[in-house]
Design an enzyme around this catalytic site. Structure first.
Site, mmCIF file in Angstrom:
data_model
loop_
_atom_site.group_PDB
_atom_site.id
_atom_site.type_symbol
_atom_site.label_atom_id
_atom_site.label_comp_id
_atom_site.label_asym_id
_atom_site.label_seq_id
_atom_site.Cartn_x
_atom_site.Cartn_y
_atom_site.Cartn_z
ATOM 1 N N SER A 59 -5.954 -16.587 -70.144
ATOM 2 C CA SER A 59 -6.219 -17.760 -70.982
ATOM 3 C C SER A 59 -7.395 -17.532 -71.933
ATOM 4 O O SER A 59 -8.238 -16.654 -71.725
ATOM 5 C CB SER A 59 -6.515 -18.972 -70.106
ATOM 6 O OG SER A 59 -5.448 -19.188 -69.215
HETATM 7 N N1 SAH Z 1 -5.438 -17.951 -64.934
HETATM 8 C C1 SAH Z 1 -4.637 -16.874 -65.445
HETATM 9 C C2 SAH Z 1 -3.499 -17.419 -66.276
HETATM 10 C C3 SAH Z 1 -2.292 -16.580 -66.174
HETATM 11 S S1 SAH Z 1 -0.881 -17.222 -67.039
HETATM 12 C C4 SAH Z 1 -5.489 -15.952 -66.294
HETATM 13 O O1 SAH Z 1 -6.358 -16.446 -67.017
HETATM 14 O O2 SAH Z 1 -5.260 -14.748 -66.261
HETATM 15 C C5 SAH Z 1 -0.134 -18.249 -65.823
HETATM 16 C C6 SAH Z 1 0.345 -17.566 -64.571
HETATM 17 O O3 SAH Z 1 1.055 -18.538 -63.788
HETATM 18 C C7 SAH Z 1 1.341 -16.425 -64.791
HETATM 19 O O4 SAH Z 1 0.824 -15.267 -64.194
HETATM 20 C C8 SAH Z 1 2.615 -16.906 -64.093
HETATM 21 O O5 SAH Z 1 3.344 -15.859 -63.480
HETATM 22 C C9 SAH Z 1 2.077 -17.886 -63.074
HETATM 23 N N2 SAH Z 1 2.990 -18.903 -62.577
HETATM 24 C C10 SAH Z 1 3.956 -19.584 -63.228
HETATM 25 N N3 SAH Z 1 4.561 -20.461 -62.400
HETATM 26 C C11 SAH Z 1 3.970 -20.336 -61.177
HETATM 27 C C12 SAH Z 1 4.132 -20.969 -59.911
HETATM 28 N N4 SAH Z 1 5.036 -21.909 -59.710
HETATM 29 N N5 SAH Z 1 3.331 -20.581 -58.891
HETATM 30 C C13 SAH Z 1 2.407 -19.610 -59.064
HETATM 31 N N6 SAH Z 1 2.192 -18.980 -60.230
HETATM 32 C C14 SAH Z 1 2.963 -19.331 -61.293
#
Ligand code: SAH
Length: 211
Positions: A59
């Site tokens: 993010s």
């Molecule tokens: N906080 C992270 C954001 C990653 S993007 C960072 O800053 O790196 C969002 C993430 O949510 C992705 O890796 C995706 O695979 C995950 N995601 C999507 N749906 C999900 C769910 N139901 N449970 C767990 N993770 C999920």
């Protein structure tokens, strides 16, 4: 690449809008470059999201600072994060709370995040692969929940995992554009605050989007 100078510039830039000193302080200590792929490391301290593979992103620092501040952590909380991704946000939460339980649906990302977080020496983080129910129901309610992927609505399964008085921060809206909500759980009517527009990858699963 002078990460130190780039980081100092980013923190100063964030400080124009983010007034939470503790959050800025933690962000100035954690190496974001550890959490981004080698080819985009030179962009690690630009205020933008970056690809981390599998169509997912780390993010934008501004949004991370805003969301972290909205959890209002004091230091003794059990925090749930949904969407471990790179693990960068997880590290920030681990600095500000007692225990972070983080859930990711893509095993490759969970493994890479674990490596990065272990490498930095964190001992108060549990990483899990997501299951059928959104979040990580564990019998004990969480003091704070952060969702780092966009949901079509506030998932009741997540409200059910939040303690009374606890905060849930979650992007809610369409697949491509969301409003960032801070929701405080109350016995009767929850308090909902809109923190502004944002753009997240979709939250996938029961009670959210289809893959
Ligand atoms: N906080 C992270 C954001 C990653 S993007 C960072 O800053 O790196 C969002 C993430 O949510 C992705 O890796 C995706 O695979 C995950 N995601 C999507 N749906 C999900 C769910 N139901 N449970 C767990 N993770 C999920």
């Amino acid at each position: 690449m002078d990460f130190k100078a780039a980081k100092a510039r980013l923190i100063e830039h964030l400080g124009a809008e983010i007034k939470d000193k503790q959050v800025l302080d933690v962000m100035s200590r954690i190496p974001r470059e550890y959490f981004v792929p080698p080819q985009s490391r030179y962009l690690a301290y630009e205020d933008m999201p970056l690809p981390i593979g599998f169509e997912q992103t780390i993010s934008q620092p501004f949004i991370i600072a805003l969301m972290t501040g909205a959890l209002q952590l004091q230091g003794d909380e059990r925090v749930l994060e949904i969407g471990t991704g790179s693990g960068y946000q997880t590290a920030i939460l681990a600095e500000l709370a007692r225990l972070v339980i983080t859930v990711e649906r893509l095993p490759a990302l969970a493994e890479a995040a674990k490596k990065a977080l272990d490498g930095l020496g964190y001992r108060n983080i549990e990483i899990h692969l997501s299951e059928e129910t959104l979040g990580w129901p564990s019998g004990v309610l969480y003091d704070a929940i952060m969702v780092t992927a966009g949901a079509p609505e506030v998932p009741p399964d997540l409200i059910a995992q939040l303690a009374l008085g606890g905060r849930l921060v979650i992007p809610v809206g369409s697949r491509y554009l969301q409003e960032l909500y801070q929701i405080t759980r109350r016995e009767k009517k929850n308090i909902v605050k809109d923190l502004g527009s944002c753009r997240f990858v979709p939250l996938i699963g029961r009670g959210a989007w289809e893959e």
